[in-house]
Design a protein around this motif. Structure first.
Motif, short mmCIF file in Angstrom:
data_model
loop_
_atom_site.label_atom_id
_atom_site.label_comp_id
_atom_site.label_asym_id
_atom_site.label_seq_id
_atom_site.Cartn_x
_atom_site.Cartn_y
_atom_site.Cartn_z
N UNK A 269 -22.04 139.01 43.72
CA UNK A 269 -22.41 140.35 43.26
C UNK A 269 -22.52 141.33 44.42
N UNK A 270 -23.00 140.84 45.56
CA UNK A 270 -23.13 141.70 46.74
C UNK A 270 -21.76 142.10 47.28
N UNK A 271 -20.81 141.18 47.24
CA UNK A 271 -19.49 141.42 47.83
C UNK A 271 -18.46 142.01 46.90
N UNK A 272 -18.81 142.27 45.64
CA UNK A 272 -17.82 142.76 44.67
C UNK A 272 -18.42 143.88 43.83
N UNK A 273 -17.70 144.99 43.74
CA UNK A 273 -18.13 146.07 42.85
C UNK A 273 -17.20 146.22 41.65
N UNK A 274 -16.16 145.35 41.58
CA UNK A 274 -15.21 145.38 40.46
C UNK A 274 -14.91 143.95 40.00
#
Length: 742
Positions: A269-274
């Motif tokens: 979740x921290x490394x992905x916004x899509x």
């Protein structure tokens, strides 16, 4: 007879006798109402609404209601904290209290039933911002831990003592005040039951420190209630063995333990916004691309639902459709997409393709589509859509000896069966029924195959965080929700055009056109006559043709439905008599008669195998039968010289309270002619013998008509019909040919 055989027979007899006795014991007390005082305390998800007049819900509340189905109990709810109500249970001021763990010091003071009402896991939770507290019990030292005043206190003390941890224990009488202090930061840690911290977004589970069964306990002096409770629990376990697990899944799927993300999930979740979702096209109801180029199908609804249920923010969703299963998996390997949908549930083939498979979104059957008479020994060649990996892997696994012939689409596979190029093809069970309903596939059959297929999401091997997030979300979703969502898209697999209708009913349509043409010519010819008497004669002549045409079609309708022979004529006769009863002139009543004769004309489009089915219809078959009303209106609406004729056919299944079909009209929105036919049609359906039931007695039919007043029927019409039956007007009569109604 040997002694061994005699003992076996004796044992069987005893078991049978005890079963019958037990059954009648339950049935006998279920009829006797008894008021039972239930202690009701506020506890998130377990039982909510602990005040006078508040809406009640929760695991325990639903359990009370289920038990009442077996015991007949009526409940009087007594409110308070858990500690207060426990004291009242001991003192005999209440009869029942739920959620009590079993302990030696309680046995004898209160009464426990034989079976638990559920099991509970005890968790320690902390605020997610507090980095000083970890899952290592040593970090609990000196911290303030809030806990409910119950058996759970002893479990926690034992857990901390065994690990040499000294913490400050704060004991509360109710969860409300406990969580107020926890949420305000007054407490560092909360000790909770699995249901006691529902959906606390800012919390993390530290550890599980115990587990126990909990019971619906009885006041020790109420042996009668304990006996009935044991009987009810026994019958519940026999008749609904999965009830408790289903109840737990419904209420506890969103507990803090299910919503507390692991470190691998947080990393993702921290490394992905899509979240990039790939899906297979031409695979409704699961997924497809619509005419506007946008995603459609279950996948469009399920992914946002998972994100929403898990309270994930800051992550957007994109979709990309693929015509080929292999292209979709290649896109995953190239990091173009994060999720692939759908993939089938074979672990081996998933591993070969380099993907994890998620927990199943839904488990479905598959069906073998074939032509002619099925013979397993003749199924040697099967058509496979080369772009659909699910079909390929399933077919290869279930039919290892069959020769696979590859085509570019599912439609081509089905057409290959139709052309006898192959012996069959496999379709997913959620797709097969509606696809084969299309007229171009008439003549093909489908047989459900053994075994079930899991429909899953695919995630690249190594992407553990996303896999856990998707599995967590799927655990929250109810499969009924998935199937309900699928139902919105299955209809798109089937289309029925006017062309299809004309093709399926060519002979009827040609006859109808010829008769209509003759009538039109006759009408045009008669328009040249000038004299009044001549005009009247013409009208009688035209009316005669109309009568003959309508009679012919009514007979054709009744011939179509072999189990309701004469139905159209009886309904027409009852309708005419009801029209007279409410004050219609003889001409208007005769007009009603002719309209009612064709009220079921839409049934000519219903397949014979459904219309003449000797048993009750399933939901899909019934939905097809229901289409006859709208189709009847469509067929007859062009007859503008008798506009009521299409209204009678189109709206005779509407109900006075608005719950009917096809348009859900209510009250006076329903044409009066259709309201009249509705009463007559319902009466004849009850008073006639059908293949799946005998006719009802006359008074029973009239009682059902009376019950339907204001619900299914216009109350005035229903009462008028009952009166005319009591007046002895049921005998059928021939139409008066001298009455000019046209």
């Amino acid at each position: 007879m040997s002694q061994r055989v005699q003992k076996i027979y004796l044992f069987i007899f005893i078991i049978f006798f005890v079963s019958i006795f037990s059954y009648h014991s339950i049935e006998s007390f279920a009829d006797d109402k008894k008021t039972v005082r239930v202690g009701y305390y506020e506890n998130e998800i377990f039982q909510e609404g602990a005040s006078e007049g508040a809406v009640k819900s929760g695991y325990a509340y639903e359990y009370y209601r289920k038990l009442s189905e077996y015991t007949g109990w009526e409940y009087e709810y007594v409110y308070g904290t858990f500690s207060e109500l426990y004291t009242q249970l001991v003192d005999g001021k209440i009869d029942l209290l739920a959620g009590i763990a079993k302990s030696d010091d309680r046995i004898g003071i209160i009464a426990y039933p034989d079976d638990a009402m559920g099991s509970e896991v005890y968790n320690l939770i902390k605020h997610d911002y507090d980095t000083n507290i970890t899952s290592d019990p040593a970090s609990f030292a000196g911290k303030k831990i809030g806990i409910l005043n119950s058996v759970i206190v002893n479990v926690l003390n034992e857990y901390l003592s065994n690990r040499g941890v000294s913490a400050q224990i704060e004991i509360y009488d109710d969860y409300t005040s406990l969580f107020e202090d926890y949420d305000s930061g007054e407490l560092d840690i909360a000790a909770v039951e699995g249901s006691g911290a529902y959906s606390r977004k800012a919390s993390e589970v530290l550890c599980t420190f115990g587990t126990t069964d909990y019971y619906l306990c009885v006041n020790s002096k109420r042996a009668d209630l304990l006996f009935e409770l044991n009987k009810a629990q026994t019958m519940l376990s026999i008749e609904e063995p999965n009830y408790l697990s289903q109840l737990r899944n419904r209420y506890y799927s969103g507990s803090v333990s299910s919503l507390a993300f692991s470190y691998t999930e947080k990393d993702w979740l921290t490394g992905n916004d899509t979240l990039k979702v790939g899906y297979l096209e031409d695979f409704l109801p699961f997924c497809d691309t619509d005419a506007s180029g946008n995603v459609t199908g279950i996948v469009k609804d399920i992914i946002p639902k998972i994100i929403d249920e898990l309270n994930i923010s800051g992550v957007s969703i994109t979709y990309q459709g693929f015509k080929s299963y292999d292209d979709m998996l290649d896109a995953m390997n190239d990091k173009v997409i994060d999720l692939a949908f759908p993939v089938e549930g074979s672990l081996f083939y998933s591993e070969q393709n380099g993907i994890y498979q998620s927990s199943p979104l839904v488990t479905t059957n598959n069906e073998l589509v074939y032509k002619g008479t099925y013979d397993s020994s003749l199924v040697k060649t099967l058509a496979v859509n080369k772009n659909c990996g699910l079909q390929y892997y399933y077919t290869m696994t279930e039919f290892p000896d069959a020769e696979l012939v590859f085509y570019d689409s599912s439609d081509e596979c089905i057409e290959a069966v139709q052309k006898d190029e192959v012996d069959g093809t496999v379709l997913n069970g959620l797709r097969a029924y509606n696809i084969l309903r299309n007229s171009k596939y008439h003549g093909l059959s489908a047989m459900q195959l053994s075994g079930m297929e899991d429909i899953c999401f695919g995630i690249e091997i190594g992407n553990k965080g996303l896999l856990k997030i998707i599995n967590r979300g799927l655990s929250i979703l109810d499969e009924d929700y998935v199937l309900y969502t699928a139902s919105h898209y299955t209809d798109e697999l089937f289309s029925y055009s006017v062309k299809d209708f004309l093709k399926d009913n060519a002979e009827i349509c040609i006859s109808f056109v010829i008769i209509a043409f003759i009538v039109i010519l006759f009408i045009l010819g008669m328009q040249s006559q000038q004299k009044i008497e001549e005009e009247k004669r013409q009208r009688y002549s035209i009316q005669k043709i109309f009568n003959q045409m309508i009679m012919a079609f009514a007979k054709m309708i009744d011939k179509k439905d072999e189990y309701t022979s004469g139905h159209s004529f009886r309904v027409a006769d009852y309708s005419r008599k009801l029209a007279r009863k409410i004050g219609y002139t003889e001409a208007m009543a005769q007009r009603v008669y002719n309209v009612a004769l064709l009220h079921d004309i839409g049934k000519i489009a219903v397949p014979n195998k459904i219309l003449n089915k000797p048993k009750g219809l399933d939901d899909d078959e019934y939905s097809i039968v229901k289409e006859h009303a709208a189709l009847g209106k469509e067929i007859l609406q062009e007859i503008d010289s008798l506009p009521e004729i299409s209204l009678g056919a189109g709206y005779h299944h509407e109900k006075y309270d608005g719950t009917g079909y096809p348009e859900g009209l209510k009250g006076d929105e329903i044409p009066k002619i259709a309201q009249i036919i509705s009463v007559a049609d319902a009466f004849d359906a009850m008073y006639s013998t059908r293949p799946y039931r005998k006719s009802m007695k006359l008074e029973d039919c009239l009682e059902e008509i009376r019950k339907g007043e204001g619900v299914q029927f216009n109350p005035e019409l229903a009462e008028a019909f009952i009166e005319l039956v009591h007046d002895g007007w049921l005998e059928m009569e021939e139409p008066d040919k001298d009455v000019l109604w046209w």
